[in-house]
Enzyme design. Structure first.
Site, PDB file in Angstrom:
ATOM      1  N   GLU B  73       0.809  -1.220   0.000  1.00  0.00           N
ATOM      2  CA  GLU B  73       0.000   0.000   0.000  1.00  0.00           C
ATOM      3  C   GLU B  73       0.844   1.272   0.000  1.00  0.00           C
ATOM      4  O   GLU B  73       0.421   2.299  -0.527  1.00  0.00           O
ATOM      5  CB  GLU B  73      -0.965   0.005   1.186  1.00  0.00           C
ATOM      6  CG  GLU B  73      -2.109  -1.011   1.062  1.00  0.00           C
ATOM      7  CD  GLU B  73      -1.765  -2.383   1.595  1.00  0.00           C
ATOM      8  OE1 GLU B  73      -0.573  -2.628   1.885  1.00  0.00           O
ATOM      9  OE2 GLU B  73      -2.672  -3.232   1.715  1.00  0.00           O
ATOM     10  N   PHE B 135     -11.657  -7.311  13.552  1.00  0.00           N
ATOM     11  CA  PHE B 135     -10.576  -7.794  12.692  1.00  0.00           C
ATOM     12  C   PHE B 135     -10.224  -6.733  11.652  1.00  0.00           C
ATOM     13  O   PHE B 135     -11.101  -6.168  11.009  1.00  0.00           O
ATOM     14  CB  PHE B 135     -10.990  -9.095  11.990  1.00  0.00           C
ATOM     15  CG  PHE B 135      -9.939  -9.601  11.040  1.00  0.00           C
ATOM     16  CD1 PHE B 135      -8.705 -10.026  11.524  1.00  0.00           C
ATOM     17  CD2 PHE B 135     -10.168  -9.620   9.672  1.00  0.00           C
ATOM     18  CE1 PHE B 135      -7.728 -10.474  10.644  1.00  0.00           C
ATOM     19  CE2 PHE B 135      -9.193 -10.064   8.794  1.00  0.00           C
ATOM     20  CZ  PHE B 135      -7.964 -10.486   9.287  1.00  0.00           C
ATOM     21  N   GLN B 136      -8.963  -6.478  11.506  1.00  0.00           N
ATOM     22  CA  GLN B 136      -8.430  -5.449  10.591  1.00  0.00           C
ATOM     23  C   GLN B 136      -9.058  -4.076  10.836  1.00  0.00           C
ATOM     24  O   GLN B 136      -9.264  -3.301   9.913  1.00  0.00           O
ATOM     25  CB  GLN B 136      -8.579  -5.878   9.120  1.00  0.00           C
ATOM     26  CG  GLN B 136      -7.645  -7.049   8.789  1.00  0.00           C
ATOM     27  CD  GLN B 136      -7.495  -7.284   7.297  1.00  0.00           C
ATOM     28  OE1 GLN B 136      -8.398  -7.016   6.516  1.00  0.00           O
ATOM     29  NE2 GLN B 136      -6.342  -7.818   6.903  1.00  0.00           N
ATOM     30  N   LYS B 185     -17.500  -0.549   5.678  1.00  0.00           N
ATOM     31  CA  LYS B 185     -17.986  -1.503   4.678  1.00  0.00           C
ATOM     32  C   LYS B 185     -19.494  -1.425   4.495  1.00  0.00           C
ATOM     33  O   LYS B 185     -19.990  -1.620   3.390  1.00  0.00           O
ATOM     34  CB  LYS B 185     -17.559  -2.918   5.091  1.00  0.00           C
ATOM     35  CG  LYS B 185     -17.738  -3.934   3.969  1.00  0.00           C
ATOM     36  CD  LYS B 185     -17.127  -5.277   4.338  1.00  0.00           C
ATOM     37  CE  LYS B 185     -17.270  -6.251   3.167  1.00  0.00           C
ATOM     38  NZ  LYS B 185     -16.713  -7.573   3.503  1.00  0.00           N
ATOM     39  N   MET B 508      24.540   7.976   1.989  1.00  0.00           N
ATOM     40  CA  MET B 508      24.457   9.237   2.730  1.00  0.00           C
ATOM     41  C   MET B 508      24.713   8.999   4.215  1.00  0.00           C
ATOM     42  O   MET B 508      25.332   9.822   4.889  1.00  0.00           O
ATOM     43  CB  MET B 508      23.094   9.902   2.503  1.00  0.00           C
ATOM     44  CG  MET B 508      23.057  11.357   2.924  1.00  0.00           C
ATOM     45  SD  MET B 508      24.251  12.388   2.051  1.00  0.00           S
ATOM     46  CE  MET B 508      23.305  12.951   0.639  1.00  0.00           C
TER      47      MET B 508
END
Lengths: 171, 612
Positions: B73, B135-136, B185, B508
């Site tokens: 993502e 959940f999630q 949802k 760096m």
């Protein structure tokens, strides 16, 4: 030596915001995220029909920081207006305290006498205790609490500052 | 559905039928897609999951918006950023709840820091489950509040369409930035009205676009009296659009003033132009930094006095009259106190400066600027980016040379070229040695400095510009942070060229450890690197490697000639440092120059070591 840029000033900032979920979190998150001080904060709906709330914040910092706070707050999407009342001119800034004093005998009478001098009201009284309600400038509340300390002060609840500009102008 | 039906009918029917299963009734997911179409969205970068299944189902059925399936993502947001940066459109991201949203956070902050318009849609557990540790489930609006310009949780179907429309408005207007819309949802799976033309949800949002003419006039008055002026331009000019870059070129042409740019502003003014002094700041050129230090009028256009630009703030451009044009009022006097602030769109501000400049005949004579230009040319004579490359075939490739050859050979193809980078030394060498004559061609993570930005950014740029040459100038350490996007590149046959300057160090970090920490290279060695050629092949791309000068040009030529994706592993000098460098806590006239310029290191103070 302190240069003018480093001098700490105190400021009362009033915001008019959309009364929606998360708006207070945006405001206080901005303060914690950018390391600004919050000395007191009050929030309540003020225009029900237009879904607007007012937030009053007492803060301190250098003038550059105070200006940044105002600019950063103005950038938040649900914020309508931001006014630095300290800068904008004369204003009234008051808060309320509920002060619980537990004492007997001479201390109890002395507490009551000082409360009268401060025009504090006893909103709850038992044989051992008083709860005083006191409204006024922050400094007045501070000195009342200081005076109550040796007289059995056990608990303080303060609202934080509500502020408004003097005269006809509005936020 | 009859395609000729006016869309408004759907909304009416939805309300009339009130929950019936009539095929005209739209789900929230369908409403979302229609509003995206209304907003002109053509591409969405995303990754499916439980909470966004209704949206993916609607995407499958509707087939009007192209979905690019990324492998992580974070990469979806970077790809959307590069899509936005390279086109001027708003990038769109779709991720699921919980880990989908938390993975996107780095990308959102990256877009916030660099002012990139992105709208990210995140799935959320159904409203009744919010707060139950489902959940999630994650508190996505809580987590992303400081990571976005604004964010929303849609709690009522009636708010869906208006929220999505406002999200796009807020992302692209004012100072652009990322906006997140959290979509439970039940909102996307259930019915929702398709509405348009409603009042905005936030009448409080009113960015100031038009600059104040009186302020512009004061700025131009100062510019006309300047003897040592300097334009200091930034990413705001790119964000304002190509017309802002055109206006800058006109203004620079008519004033004859020198121009320097921030990292984010490269390309707004042609970097090959004689008036361009190179980038300023920590790894800016000698002439750009000394001009910044010595100028008498500094005109900041769409730039924000970042610490990488200013160095020691109390020594920044100490004697100049400062003009600051920015669309975001909170940038004014944030770091550097300025004399004339101009709040508004920088493109409009520059156009207004041109009008005011032409309003009367008084202007500095070329003679007046000649001394300044002579001084600048003297600084230029040092050639602070110069380096000597041993040209023997067996010689070790210096990374600067690799970038210069890449630029020269890419230009020779005549193709429109976009360059993304990761973060570190290679990024600075790309900024110094690759030239950009057009805006929107340079895609880099400036503010947040996100390693792993370049590969997904190349994906986004190539999707947006399918016929262009898109090159990710990478470091071997950074690119491994999002290397999974080779899968995306393979799936969509994106002909991205990944040009890794492989010095086997987080270069760096290694450089700072050498300069500030007694060459104790703590954890900065890139151990156990993959064989990049085989890695490329396993992702169906072409893998190439150059280990010495004799192989470099051939590898670049083969990479540019190949039609598909190429990963070129360019093994470069390991100990090379990026110069010039203003150490943390130092002023612009205290640069460390490279060995070729015989520089003496500026003293790094204890306070400077505390800075990053």
């Amino acid at each position: 030596m302190t240069t003018p840029e480093e001098t700490q000033v105190s400021a009362v900032i009033s915001l008019l915001v959309e009364n929606e979920s998360g708006v207070l979190a945006r405001v206080i998150g901005l303060f914690s995220g950018r390391g600004y001080n919050i000395e007191s904060l009050t929030v309540a709906p003020v225009e029900d029909l237009r879904h607007r709330s007012r937030i009053n914040i007492v803060t301190s910092g250098t003038q550059m920081v105070i200006d940044q706070i105002k600019a950063q707050l103005s950038r938040l999407v649900p914020v309508y207006r931001v006014v630095n009342l300290t800068e904008a001119g004369p204003h009234v800034a008051r808060e309320m305290a509920l002060v619980k004093v537990v004492s007997t005998g001479e201390h109890r009478t002395e507490a009551l006498r000082i409360a009268e001098a401060f025009r504090a009201r006893a909103v709850d009284t038992t044989a051992q205790s008083f709860v005083f309600e006191l409204t006024g400038a922050t400094e007045k509340l501070d000195s009342f609490i200081d005076l109550m300390r040796p007289l059995g002060l056990v608990e303080v609840s303060r609202t934080g500052v509500a502020a408004i500009a003097r005269g006809p102008q509005t936020i | 559905m009859n395609a000729t039906n006016p869309i408004a009918t759907d909304a009416t029917r939805t309300l009339e039928h009130n929950g019936s299963q009539d095929h005209h009734v739209l789900s929230g997911a369908e409403v979302l897609l229609r509003v995206l179409e209304d907003e002109g969205v053509e591409v969405v970068f995303g990754y499916p999951g439980g909470a966004v299944l209704p949206i993916y189902d609607a995407l499958f059925k509707r087939d009007k918006i192209r979905h690019i399936l990324v492998r992580h993502e974070q990469a979806a947001v970077h790809a959307a950023e590069a899509y936005a940066r390279s086109t001027g459109k708003t990038g769109v991201v779709l991720v699921t709840s919980g880990p989908g949203a938390t993975n996107a956070v780095t990308g959102l902050v990256d877009a916030l820091m660099d002012s990139i318009p992105v709208v990210c849609f995140a799935g959320q557990v159904p409203v009744p489950l919010i707060g139950n540790d489902a959940f999630q489930e994650a508190d996505t609006t809580g987590i992303t509040r400081p990571a976005t310009k604004h964010n929303y949780l849609v709690r009522r179907p009636a708010d869906l369409a208006a929220t999505v429309r406002e999200a796009f408005l807020i992302a692209r207007t004012g100072r652009p930035g990322p906006v997140l819309v959290d979509l439970p949802k039940n909102i996307t799976a259930g019915e929702a009205p398709y509405t348009s033309g409603q009042a905005p949800l936030h009448r409080s949002y009113r960015p100031q676009v038009e600059p104040d003419r009186a302020a512009v006039r004061r700025a131009v008055e100062a510019m006309k009296q300047a003897r040592r002026p300097l334009f200091y331009t930034g990413g705001g000019i790119i964000n304002s659009g190509p017309q802002a870059s055109d206006a800058l070129r006109r203004l620079a042409g008519m004033t004859g003033f020198p121009v320097t740019s921030t990292l984010m502003g490269l390309g707004a003014f042609p970097t090959t132009d004689r008036q361009f002094l190179g980038m300023l700041g920590m790894h800016g050129t000698y002439e750009a930094n000394l001009a910044t230090h010595g100028c008498d009028v500094l005109i900041a256009l769409g730039s924000r006095f970042d610490d990488r630009v200013t160095g020691r703030v109390d020594a920044f451009s100490p004697d100049s009259f400062k003009i600051h044009a920015d669309i975001d009022p909170s940038q004014i006097n944030k770091i550097i106190r300025v004399d004339v602030p101009v709040v508004g769109d920088v493109g409009r501000t520059i156009a207004m400066m041109i009008e005011e400049w032409n309003a009367d005949d008084s202007r500095p004579e070329a003679e007046d600027l000649r001394h300044w230009w002579a001084q600048i040319d003297g600084w230029r004579g040092l050639d602070s980016l110069g380096f000597t490359q041993d040209t023997a075939p067996s010689a070790i490739i210096r990374p600067q040379h690799a970038v210069r050859r890449l630029y020269e050979m890419a230009m020779a193809t005549g193709r429109d070229t976009f360059v993304s980078t990761e973060v570190g030394q290679h990024q600075m060498w790309a900024a110094q040695h690759f030239q950009f004559d057009k805006p929107n061609r340079w895609l880099t993570s400036g503010g947040l400095g996100t390693m792993g930005y370049g590969l997904p950014a190349a994906v986004g740029a190539q999707v947006a510009n399918p016929d262009a040459l898109v090159i990710d100038i990478a470091g071997e350490a950074s690119t491994l942070m999002n290397i999974q996007e080779l899968g995306t590149i393979a799936q969509y046959r994106l002909p991205v060229k990944i040009f890794i300057l492989n010095n086997q160090y987080m270069g760096m970090v290694r450089q700072w450890q050498e300069l500030l920490h007694g060459s104790r290279y703590s954890e900065s060695y890139s151990s156990a690197l993959p064989d990049f050629v085989k890695l490329a092949e396993s992702f169906h791309a072409k893998g190439l490697r150059a280990t010495n000068m004799g192989e470099l040009d051939g590898v670049i030529a083969e990479m540019l000639a190949h039609e598909g994706a190429v990963l070129a592993d360019i093994c470069v000098a390991q100990g090379e440092n990026c110069y010039p460098m203003i150490p943390s806590g130092a002023a612009h006239n205290q640069m460390i120059l490279g060995p070729e310029q015989d520089g003496k290191p500026a003293e790094i103070t204890g306070a400077g070591r505390m800075l990053v």
